[in-house]
Design an enzyme around this catalytic site. Structure first.
Site, PDB file in Angstrom:
ATOM      1  N   GLY A   1      -6.491  -7.573  -4.105  1.00  0.00           N
ATOM      2  CA  GLY A   1      -7.351  -6.406  -4.258  1.00  0.00           C
ATOM      3  C   GLY A   1      -6.731  -5.113  -3.755  1.00  0.00           C
ATOM      4  O   GLY A   1      -7.153  -4.018  -4.148  1.00  0.00           O
ATOM      5  N   GLU A   2      -5.721  -5.189  -2.902  1.00  0.00           N
ATOM      6  CA  GLU A   2      -5.105  -3.992  -2.339  1.00  0.00           C
ATOM      7  C   GLU A   2      -4.231  -3.312  -3.392  1.00  0.00           C
ATOM      8  O   GLU A   2      -3.411  -3.954  -4.062  1.00  0.00           O
ATOM      9  CB  GLU A   2      -4.270  -4.383  -1.118  1.00  0.00           C
ATOM     10  CG  GLU A   2      -3.727  -3.194  -0.345  1.00  0.00           C
ATOM     11  CD  GLU A   2      -2.947  -3.630   0.889  1.00  0.00           C
ATOM     12  OE1 GLU A   2      -2.085  -2.862   1.345  1.00  0.00           O
ATOM     13  OE2 GLU A   2      -3.201  -4.751   1.383  1.00  0.00           O
ATOM     14  N   SER A   3      -4.406  -1.999  -3.534  1.00  0.00           N
ATOM     15  CA  SER A   3      -3.737  -1.270  -4.611  1.00  0.00           C
ATOM     16  C   SER A   3      -2.217  -1.316  -4.480  1.00  0.00           C
ATOM     17  O   SER A   3      -1.497  -1.423  -5.480  1.00  0.00           O
ATOM     18  CB  SER A   3      -4.211   0.184  -4.637  1.00  0.00           C
ATOM     19  OG  SER A   3      -3.916   0.822  -3.393  1.00  0.00           O
TER      20      SER A   3
END
Length: 1376
Positions: free
Chosen positions: A588-590
């Site tokens: 989920g971390e960009s």
């Protein structure tokens, strides 16, 4: 003259035959032309009411050509074979092609062409043959049919099929072009299609013709040569214009056949919109494909395009339709795959795995229809029946960490289906079980060969160092070590799966386990992690995504290597992205997403097949856009969805400032719209069912291009063992369950055959499996039911064939494969004990008398025919044959006809088991096996796991167990020192059992051990110190319960007497003599055994050669025991003492030669009791032995009987005199005096005082006084005899005072109420004698420097004052 006439006659005859043949052809052609003209001229309708002239509507050129041909028929310019075939075929072909000719005429013309072709008027060498044969194809395939008369049309189509077949079978058919051949096949198939709604005869004929054409075409394929085919891409590389049809038509036709499998496409071409699969077409297509592959064989591999068609198109269709097809179609698909396996398996490695994974295994899953399951199981079994299939599948897939375990899954699937679920077995269960049996037999026959000398170990395989597990080494690189390499890869794969399990629980522990298992090098290779993440099944996808997105430099390297495992060639962007994101969950971390997409974009950009993208940045931007679109379209929380225009507008100018093609973006939009990209697995572990979608298929084909080919290999014993190990547990459980639930004789026999095959495999390092197998089948013997009484067990055994089969099978296996049994011995022994209780075993099962006559000879144990590695296959097959014959129904009927009772039949069964040979032939058992067997027997004898209803039953069982131990020991005497110490430890362990009762265990044990000992001593091959091991255990047994020495007294006496009488020289250790003489001494306690016991002892001591310093001390101990017995005979005691006294001369002799005599047979094994070399020297010191003798006589001097006491006292003096040379030193003399004579006098004086204090003991007191008097006389005599050496001792003064003190003690002896002692009458005389001798020898002089004179003076004055003046008239030393 005659010869010339004969030649002329023959020439004329040949010319005559040729002319007749030419004339026949002319007549035939004339007939056919006439027939065609007649039909053309006939009215179209037989019932027409007006006249019809044929020339009105018929093309005049057609009639003219026919008439012209007719005019030439009987006037040919040359032979018909040399005439251009177009001259006589073209008129008929024109008739066929004409639109004006009636159907009847067309049919007749076709018949004429068929006749001409079959006549073989021309061949491939005839001028114009190529043009006419191709023209014939064009004309016939373009034949116009009348739509008004179905019957006539059917007839014409039948003729067309016949003519097409005749063309393809004609010799000139090799001149057909590829296009013509394809046209022939296409036309034939059109007839097949059109006949679907017509008569059955036409349809059958069309299908038959189609099949015949395929056979003709592909039979020729193996003869077509290809130059440099590995790099060839052309379809017609082997063709030229004159060689006729070749690979091009074969490729096109095969492509056409593959397209027939796509039912939807076929139905669309006919104008039908139904999406229902046409099973008939699929079956027909599969039938033709099978024929093509069968006839072409491995020659397909020489033609790249045809091979790629099978690898890609055909396999894709088979896998796509196989999983959802009908049973009939699946059956045909399995047949096709089997053909491909036989001929092309080297080129379809990945495809075969996909077929098993996505078709067979899924069709055989419980969720599929039952009929489909049966077909899938049957298909799997057909593969397994192929001689090398299972080994090749195991090597190619199960031993490769990047593939699934196809063989293991196959075996476990068959086990699951074969496992009974209650009730009668279903057909699929029987089928699956038969498949399993096929696998067992296949492996067993291949690895258990009589003449196979290949290695069979090590088991299991250990990973000794880091080897990249993703690198595959071909067999050709190093054939000698290839098997070891494959086994290591399999071990690595097992470790990888374990690491995967750890990884899902704790990723750090999982990766650490990879390092511990040496799957990761030092320094770590990022590719190892990448391959682990990519190909290990069931890994947590969320954890993988987090790891790959980590910014750490090493993680970035792993990400790159991970991305490099993909092949995106030929994929569009969304397909590649789907394939990529299926293997992990996008974090989920960009920033992590960006790193992952960068890696993907770079790989995709490098492998794109066009120049659409200007840079990898354009790819990454579009990937972001696709992911956003996917979220927008498929997230229910997004209310306003992105439109196609929005998506296109959002991606303007991303391609290096330019736009991507609108059509391309539109295609991406609709692809995402209708099929979402799964960005996460719901379970996070990849457990969802995976389907073979087009994306995955493209990935498979791309990977197949770089994958090494399918490995062809033969069976290897080590690989065969490892193969079976992977399915051993379920296999054994399944065979046992089938045997339990089935009552059919045929299936039961199959179970037994499977049992033997498993045992043959298990002997190679699968001891646990063999143990499990035996334990599983032992329960079917009904002998292990702890709740059944003996009567119930016997009834169940007698009235059911299954227990008998199980019993005979179990013991047959034990006899044949006993070398490999470990823990299974416990169950075997339990069965034997139950048979013993049922009285089904012979009284002497192991035949101890015969077996013990000759113990094992180590010289014969190494002969090849007895080596367990030789002859097993022959023995196994023979045993199996006897088993099946004995257990057949005919055998049972024969027994009934002979009038045998149930008990006699049972006895016959047990005799066939040959139970005794298990133990008597145990000499070849490995040490570990022998130890397990012995441990199980000893524990069973101790009552572990046993329940006895009566003491008699227990007594018999324990005795039986010790008989078995006896048999084992005698069969293995050559290695007794190796295994018996462990047996002794087991005996010690038994003593620690809770509730252990030494009776009857120790009682039976000591008897059995003595028997073993006798046989060992009687053997000429007695191992060194083996008897010490036996006696160590014997001592342990009688120490458990000393009463057993009394209960076994008679047997012990006989045994010990025989040992002492016959084998004394073979007792080579101190422990052995100690034990033998101790047991002999015990027998003296019983009146009935005393006489023989004492005679045995006397016999031993009477022969000086049998007395050695090894047994001397124990002879003394034994002698004392006999002498000290209350019921002993005086004459025997006297004789014993005399012999012991005479033995003092032996001590002197030993002393002279030195007591470290190497010829005394003192083995270092005698130190096993814990004594050191110094202790051993002390024990064997003749001086110490003499003191031991004196100790014996001293103790004997206290005997109750006066005769014995007095003789013991006298014997002391004799022994000292005989040992004079031994006691020549002052120290030896004084020590011996102190330890023997002084101690004897002191003990006798003490005993005298004890008697004097007793009531009514005057007789005993006076008798003891006589003995004391005698002892003082002996003291005096011995002292005077050794006076010179004693006087030279520095401690002489102290010693002399000891003598005087004892004189004083005896002089003042108080007899209490029994009157005055007579000792005062004796002591003065003894003193007088001693002092006078000392004076004579100048030992006691007044002029001496010491105070001996004065001291003696004062002592005598105290002891006997009357002697002072007599002995010392000079007075004191200083008295002048």
């Amino acid at each position: 003259m005659d010869n010339k006439e004969e030649d002329e006659h023959n020439n004329k005859s040949n010319m005559s035959k040729s002319k007749r043949k030419e004339l026949g052809i002319s007549c035939t052609l004339n007939t056919e032309v006439g027939a065609v003209l007649a039909v053309i001229r006939r009215a179209p309708e037989s019932n027409s009411g007006f006249y019809h002239h044929p020339d009105d509507n018929t093309d005049p050129s057609i009639l003219q050509s026919l008439k012209s041909l007719r005019a030439l028929l009987f006037n040919p310019q040359q032979e018909w074979r040399t005439i251009d075939p177009s001259i006589y075929l073209t008129p008929f072909l024109d008739v066929i092609q004409s639109d004006d000719i009636p159907a009847a005429a067309t049919a007749v013309a076709l018949q004429s062409i068929l006749k001409i072709l079959r006549l073989g008027i021309f061949d491939e060498k005839t001028s114009g043959a190529k043009d006419v044969i191709n023209s014939a194809v064009t004309s016939i395939t373009g034949c116009r049919l009348e739509k008004t008369n179905p019957v006539a049309e059917d007839a014409v189509m039948m003729r067309i099929l016949q003519v097409l077949t005749a063309i393809m079978t004609h010799r000139a058919s090799v001149l057909l072009t590829d296009h013509a051949v394809c046209t022939v096949v296409n036309t034939c198939f059109q007839v097949v299609q059109q006949s679907a709604n017509r008569g059955d005869l036409l349809q059958r004929s069309a299908r038959y013709t189609m099949h015949e054409l395929i056979q003709i075409i592909y039979t020729r394929l193996p003869d077509i040569e290809v130059n440099d085919w590995e790099n060839s891409e052309s379809d017609t590389e082997d063709n030229n214009m004159d060689s006729g049809y070749g690979i091009s038509s074969a490729v096109d036709i095969f492509h056409f056949l593959c397209s027939l499998l796509n039912v939807v496409e076929i139905m669309d071409t006919d104008g039908l919109t139904s999406q229902t699969p046409d099973e008939n077409v699929q079956l027909f297509a599969m039938y033709l494909v099978n024929s093509a592959i069968e006839l072409s064989g491995d020659s397909i591999g020489k033609h790249p395009k045809l091979l790629r068609m099978i690898q890609d198109d055909l396999f894709h269709h088979l896998i796509h339709y196989g999983a959802s097809s009908s049973p009939l179609v699946l059956s045909m698909i399995c047949s096709t795959l089997l053909n491909i396996y036989h001929f092309l398996r080297r080129s379809v490695r990945l495809q075969l795995e996909a077929f098993f994974s996505f078709v067979l295994f899924r069709a055989a899953s419980p969720g599929s229809p039952l009929q489909l399951q049966e077909v899938a199981v049957e298909g799997i079994i057909n593969f397994c029946r192929q001689p090398k299939f299972i080994i090749e599948v195991y090597v190619n897939y199960d031993c490769d960490p990047t593939f699934k375990n196809v063989f293991e899954e196959t075996g476990k699937l068959l086990c699951k289906y074969a496992f009974p679920t209650g009730g009668n077995m279903t057909s699929i269960q029987v089928q699956a079980f038969e498949g399993l049996v096929v696998i067992f037999h296949n492996i067993a026959d291949k690895i258990d060969k009589e003449d196979d000398s290949s290695p069979s170990g090590p088991y299991p395989v250990e990973i000794s160092g880091f080897i990249p597990f993703w690198v595959e080494k071909s067999k050709e690189e190093d054939s000698e070590t290839w098997v070891d390499y494959v086994r290591v890869r399999k071990a690595q794969k097992r470790k990888i799966l374990i690491a995967g399990s750890h990884f899902n629980r704790d990723d750090k522990k999982g990766l650490e386990y990879l390092k511990i298992s040496q799957l990761i090098g030092d320094p770590p290779d990022p590719k190892a992690y990448a391959v682990f993440f990519r190909y290990t099944p069931g890994l947590n996808k969320t954890t993988i995504g987090d790891y790959l997105g980590d910014p750490d430099e090493f993680h970035v390297q792993v990400l790159k290597e991970f991305t490099d495992t993909f092949e995106f060639t030929g994929m569009i962007l969304d397909t590649a992205l789907r394939t990529y994101l299926e293997t992990f969950r996008l974090p989920g971390e960009s920033q992590k997403i960006q790193r992952i997409l960068e890696a993907f974009s770079e790989k995709f950009y490098d492998q794109q097949s066009s120049d659409m993208f200007a840079s990898k940045d354009a790819v990454m931007i579009l990937c972001y856009s696709i992911i956003m679109l996917n979220t927008d379209q498929h997230n229910p929380q997004v209310k306003k969805k992105m439109t196609e225009e929005d998506f296109i507008r959002n991606n303007r100018s991303i391609n290096g400032g330019s736009d991507l093609p609108r059509e391309y973006l539109s295609e991406l939009f609709h692809s995402i719209l209708h099929n979402a990209i799964a960005l996460s697995d719901p379970t996070g572990s990849g457990s969802a069912t995976v389907e073979m979608n087009p994306n995955r298929w493209i990935q498979l084909i791309n990977r197949a291009k770089i994958m090494k080919p399918f490995i062809l290999c033969d069976f290897d014993r080590r690989l065969g063992r490892d193969m079976f190990a992977s399915i051993a547990g379920p296999s054994v459980a399944t065979v046992a369950a089938v045997f339990e639930h089935s009552d059919e004789e045929e299936i039961l026999h199959e179970c037994i055959e499977a049992l033997f095959s498993i045992a043959r495999i298990a002997q190679y390092g699968l001891e646990d499996t063999l143990d499990e197998l035996l334990c599983s089948f032992c329960k079917f013997t009904t002998l292990l039911n702890p709740y059944a009484s003996a009567e119930e067990t016997l009834y169940a055994f007698s009235n059911d064939m299954k227990p008998k089969m199980a019993t005979l099978a179990v013991f047959t296996i034990v006899n044949t494969f006993k070398d490999s049994i470990r823990g299974g011995w416990r169950t075997i022994i339990d069965c034997l004990l139950k048979l013993k209780r049922l009285k089904l075993l012979p009284q002497s099962l192991v035949e101890p008398d015969d077996a013990s006559n000759s113990v094992s000879d180590p010289q014969t144990l190494s002969s090849p025919h007895q080596d367990p590695k030789f002859g097993k296959k022959r023995h196994t097959s023979g045993i199996m044959g006897r088993f099946l014959n004995f257990m057949s129904m005919e055998s049972v009927e024969e027994a009934l006809n002979l009038g045998l009772s149930e008990f006699e039949q049972n006895i016959k069964i047990i005799q066939q088991c040959r139970i005794g040979s298990i133990f008597s032939n145990s000499s070849t058992l490995p040490d570990s096996c022998l130890l397990n067997l012995g441990r199980c027997i000893i524990f069973a004898a101790a009552g572990k796991g046993q329940k006895f209803s009566t003491p008699i039953e227990e007594d018999e069982a324990v005795g039986f167990c010790w008989d078995l131990i006896n048999s084992i020991a005698l069969a293995n005497t050559h290695r007794l020192p190796t295994f018996w110490p462990y047996f002794h430890d087991y005996l010690l362990e038994v003593a620690q059992f809770p509730l252990f009762s030494p009776i009857p265990f120790a009682e039976k044990a000591i008897v059995s051990l003595m028997k073993m000992c006798l046989k060992l001593l009687a053997s000429d091959q007695q191992p060194e110190a083996s008897e010490e091991l036996m006696f160590k255990s014997i001592n342990l047994m009688w120490r458990m319960e000393k009463e057993i020495l009394d209960t076994c007294c008679d047997f012990l006496l006989q045994s010990v007497s025989k040992i002492i009488t016959e084998y004394p020289e073979r007792l080579q250790t101190q422990l052995a003599w100690m034990s033998v003489l101790h047991l002999l001494s015990v027998t003296g306690r019983h009146p009935e055994t005393y006489d023989q016991g004492v005679e045995t002892l006397i016999g031993l001591m009477s022969d000086g050669s049998r007395i050695t310093r090894l047994n001397y001390a124990y002879c003394i101990d034994c002698a004392f025991t006999f002498v000290a017995l209350r019921n002993s005979r005086v004459d025997k005691n006297v004789k014993i003492m005399d012999m012991l006294v005479e033995s003092a001369s032996l001590l002197v002799e030993w002393y002279r030669v030195g007591y470290s005599d190497p010829g005394s047979n003192i083995s270092m094994a005698s130190n096993a009791s814990g004594s050191s070399i110094e202790e051993s020297s002390r024990v064997y010191n003749p001086i110490s032995l003499f003191q031991r003798l004196g100790e014996f006589l001293k103790k004997t001097s206290l005997a109750r009987r006066e005769e014995v006491r007095n003789h013991a006292v006298i014997s002391v003096e004799r022994s000292f005199v005989l040992a004079e040379d031994l006691l020549f030193t002052p120290m030896n003399c004084i020590n011996s005096f102190y330890n023997v004579i002084f101690a004897m006098v002191d003990d006798l004086h003490e005993k005298l005082l004890q008697y004097s204090r007793r009531e009514n003991a005057e007789k005993e007191t006076r008798s003891m006084e006589i003995t004391l008097k005698l002892s003082m006389e002996v003291l005096t005599d011995v002292y005077l005899h050794f006076l010179k050496p004693i006087s030279e001792s520095p401690s002489f003064r102290t010693f002399w005072l000891g003598i005087l003190r004892r004189m004083d003690t005896c002089m003042k002896a108080d007899l209490g109420e029994y009157g005055e002692s007579k000792m005062p009458e004796v002591i003065p005389n003894l003193l007088r004698n001693i002092v006078m001798n000392m004076k004579e020898k100048d030992i006691l002089t007044q002029n001496g420097e010491d105070d001996l004179w004065d001291t003696t003076y004062y002592q005598i004055q105290w002891i006997a004052p009357a002697l002072t003046e007599e002995l010392f008239p000079e007075g004191l030393k200083n008295n002048d």
